[in-house]
Design an enzyme around this catalytic site. Sequence first.
Site, short mmCIF file in Angstrom:
data_model
loop_
_atom_site.label_atom_id
_atom_site.label_comp_id
_atom_site.label_asym_id
_atom_site.label_seq_id
_atom_site.Cartn_x
_atom_site.Cartn_y
_atom_site.Cartn_z
N ASP A 1 6.28 -4.24 -4.62
CA ASP A 1 6.68 -5.39 -5.42
C ASP A 1 6.89 -6.59 -4.50
O ASP A 1 7.52 -6.49 -3.44
CB ASP A 1 7.97 -5.05 -6.16
CG ASP A 1 8.41 -6.13 -7.11
OD1 ASP A 1 7.65 -6.46 -8.03
OD2 ASP A 1 9.54 -6.65 -6.94
N GLU B 1 1.83 -6.90 -4.43
CA GLU B 1 1.75 -8.29 -4.88
C GLU B 1 1.77 -9.21 -3.66
O GLU B 1 2.82 -9.40 -3.05
CB GLU B 1 2.93 -8.61 -5.79
CG GLU B 1 2.92 -7.88 -7.11
CD GLU B 1 4.09 -8.26 -7.99
OE1 GLU B 1 3.86 -8.76 -9.10
OE2 GLU B 1 5.24 -8.09 -7.56
#
Length: 893
Positions: free
Chosen positions: A505, A542
Amino acid sequence: MKAIDLALARAHWLTRDLLAVPATLAPEGYAVEDLTWTLAHAPDGGFDAALVSRHTDDDGEPSHEALPLTVSAGALPHPVADHYPHLAACHALHLHPADAARAEDLLTGQTALLATAEDGQLVMATSLQIPGVLDDLYAADAIQRGYGPQWRDEAGQRIPTLTLWAPTARRVDLLLWADRQPEDHPRAWAPAGDPERIPMDRQSDGAWTVEGDQEWVDRSYRFELEHVLPRTGRLRTVTSTDPWSVGLAIDSAWSVLIDLADERWQPTPVAPTPAPIRAVDQAIYELHVRDFSREDPDVPEELRGSYLAFGAEGHGRRHLAQLAEAGLTTVHLLPIFDLTSVVEDPAEQQSPDPDDLARLSAAEPAGREQQAMVRATATRDAFNWGYDPWHFLTPEGSYTSTPGAAHGGRRVAQCRQLVSDLHDLGLRVVLDQVYNHTTDSGLHRSSVLDRVVPGYYHRLDGNGWVETSTCCQNLATEHAMGQKLMVDGCVLWVRHYRVDGFRFDLMGHHSRANLEAVRAALDELTLERDGVDGSAVHLYGEGWNFGEVSGNARFHQAIQGQLDGTGIGTFNDRIRDAVRGGSVHDDDPSAHHGFATGGADPRHTDLLQVGLAGGLRAITFRSQETGEPVTGDQVRYGGSPAGYASSPEEVVNYVDAHDNETLWDTLVLKLDRATPMAERLRRNTLALACVTLSQGISFWHAGAEILRSKSLDRNSYASGDWFNHLDYTLQDNGFGRGLPPEPDNGRRWSVLAPLLADVSLRPTPQDIRTALDAALDLLRIRRDLPLLRLGDAGEIERRVGFPASGTKDGRPDVVVMRVDGDEGDGVLIVLNASRLPVAQRVPGAAGESWGLCRVQQEGGDEVVRETRWEEGAGVVHAPGLTAAVLVRGSATS
C-alpha cells in the site's frame, strides 16, 4: 512560533557526535554561527521551558546538565547529508568526544537543544528528533537479531527467548500470565490474576532479552517499560504488546507466546504450493476475506466471513475454481494482518438489520436512510478494508470462525488453512501489506511502536509532529528498524504461511532500498532450508508520488519509473484513466469519457497502446494523436511519461480496484442513462479486455466480472457489508442499495440519486451471467496465448506493434495490436470501442491468413463470432463494442 518551546522537536540528533540545526531555527536577528549551543540533558526528565530558562528547578537545584556543542562552517558533511537529503542544508553541531561517548545514556533521559546569545540570554530551546542517532548507535547490530518469540530445541524441549528493541527505555520487564485461554472459550477473555514480573536484560544493541522454558508456551504476555517521554520530559511507565507478536489474544490486548513450528497450528491437509510462474503470467483477483462468503447461502453460517470459508464448498469457492480453470492465477487478499478497526468479538459488534436495509432499498433504492443506518454502527461493525495496522506479523482475529479461535495459535491455524485452501485450487496468494502508516502514534491504544521506542518509528515533520500525508500516522521505513519490521514481516508470512506475493500500500512512501531489502531477504528462502522458494514470491504496489517524500525528498522512492531491474510492479493509472476517462478523483465523472466509456480521444488511444505494450518507455509506434512516431515515454500522462517501465513485470494493468468506484459504477456514472443494458455489458467486457489482453500483469477487482456495484460508493472502506455486497450466486450486483455514505459521496448525491432510482440500470441475473461468460473467455485467451505474455522488454519492442495507429486508416476508437511470433505465428488484438461494426485495414497484413481464436469461436459471446478477416485487402471486420482476438499460423487457442 515561540523560540523557546520544548513541545516541538525542530532539531535533529543524527549521529553520536552530530546534531543538525535548520538555519531558520535561529531567532530573528541571529545567525546560527553567532549563538552558543548546548545539549541539555536531564537523566530523569522533568525540565520544561521555564526550568530551562533559569537552569534550576523549584528547589534551586540544577534542572539539567549542559553539554557544549561546536558549530561547523557550512552545511552537513557527507555522507550524512546524502543519507538525509531533506536536512542537507542544515548547520552541523558537534558534541565533544567525551560527551558523544555518553550518547547511549543521554538518550534514556530528556534531551533538548539550547541556544544562548552573547549576553548569556537563552534565545532558543527545542526538543530533538532522535531516529538518526539511534540508527547510528544501534542499527548495524540490532538488525541482525530476531525479535518477538524465538524458539530453539534443547533436550527435547522448545525453549523461547523474547527480545524487544527499546534502546531509550530505562527498564523493561516481561509481564507473563500463568493461565491460557480454554480451547472452547466462547468470547472475549482476559488472563486471571496478576502476571509474573520478569526483568529483562539490556544488550549492547539496545535490545532487551529474557529466556524462558517449555512452560511458557501459549501464555499471554506484555512488556512494561519505563521511559522519559520526548518533549514532555515525563517519567512514565507504559505497557505494550509486542510489536513483533506472532500470536495475540482476542482484540489484541495481550501477545501470546506461540510457536509457529507447533504442529497444532498447521493446516490439514497442507495443499502443495502452486508451481512458480513469471510475474507477467499472473492474472490477479483482488478480494476481501469477509466479502467472499458473508452472504453465501451454501457456506455454513458459522464460517461465513471467515478464513475457513475458503475451504467450504460454497458459491464463492466454486466461482474461484471456475476462474482458476479459465486462467486466473492469483488471489490478492486485502489486509489480513491484525488491524484496529474491527472488534474481534462478534458479541461486541453492532450492525444494522439487513432485512430492514433490504426493505428500505426495495422501496427507495436511492434513499438516504440506508447509509445513515450503516454509518451509525460503522465503528462497531465487522467490516473494514483493513488498512489500519496494529500488529503486522499476526493474522486478524475477526476473520476466525469463532471468538475462541481468535486467541493464540488457533487464528494462525485458520489463516494458514485459508492459504492452503486457495493453493488447493491452484491459486497463488498475495497479501496486502501496509507498512506506510499506523492507525495511532504516541500512547494511544493501538500505538504499539511508539510505546516501545517513542519518537522513532514514525516520520516527523520539521516541528516533530508525525506526518499524515497517508491520512494516517506515517511510518518511517527509512529508519533501520522500520525496514527491519517490514522485512521480517514479509519473510514470516512467506516462511510460515506459504504466501506467494505481496502488494504494498502507498509503496511510494517507501524507499527503493526498502523494497530491495525485502526482495533480497525473500530470495534467501530456499525449499531445502525453509520449505519455500522465496525467489518465486512476487512484489508489486502503489507507486504513487506524493506527500512529504515526493520527488525523492527523503530517499530514492519506490515509485513508477524508479524500479528498473527490481522486478517489482506498480499499478498503471495511465491505462486505467485511458479506459475509464478523466480521473478517479473527478467530482463529476460524467464530464470525462474514456476508450470504453464512450470517448474517442486519440490521447486515450495512445495511452492505451502504451499500456497494452507493457507500459514500456522504449516501445515505439505512430501516435494516433499526432501521426508521428513516438516512444512510450514521449506519450504524456499529465506532466509524466505514459511509458515508465523498463520491463513489463514493472506494470500492473487495471481498470478498477477496491479504491474508487467499481467498473460497473463507473459505466453507470459516465454513460447516458438511455444506454441499453446490452451495450453496458459489452463495454464492461471491453474494459476488462484492455488489461487482460495486455503485456505486463493483469489485475481485476473482485466482482468486475459479475458487474459488481457498490451503489456508486467511491470509498467503501467503512461502508459495511451492505454497500460492499458481493454476490457469487449471481442474483444481485449490489446496485440501488441506497445513496452511498455521506462523508465521501454526499456532495454528489443530487447526481447519484436519479441513477440509483432507475431500475433499468440494475442488471438481471442473466445479464450478470452473460458478463461472466465473456470475462472467462478473456482469461482463457490470456492463458492460451503466450504471445500476450512475452515477459521481456526487448521481445515486446521487437514483436509488438500498432500497425493502424496514426495512419490514414487509423481511428481513435479502434486499437489494433499485433504480436508476431518467430514461426509465422501471431496474434492480432482488435479493440473496437465504436457502437458500430468497423472494417479496419491493417497495414502490412494484406495476403496474410488470420482467423478468430478458438476460445471466441466456441465462447459465450455470439457477437464476436461475427468477426471476419478479409485476406486480400488485409482488413478485419469487427462488430461494435468488441474485443476480438485473431490468430495466425500455430498461434491457436
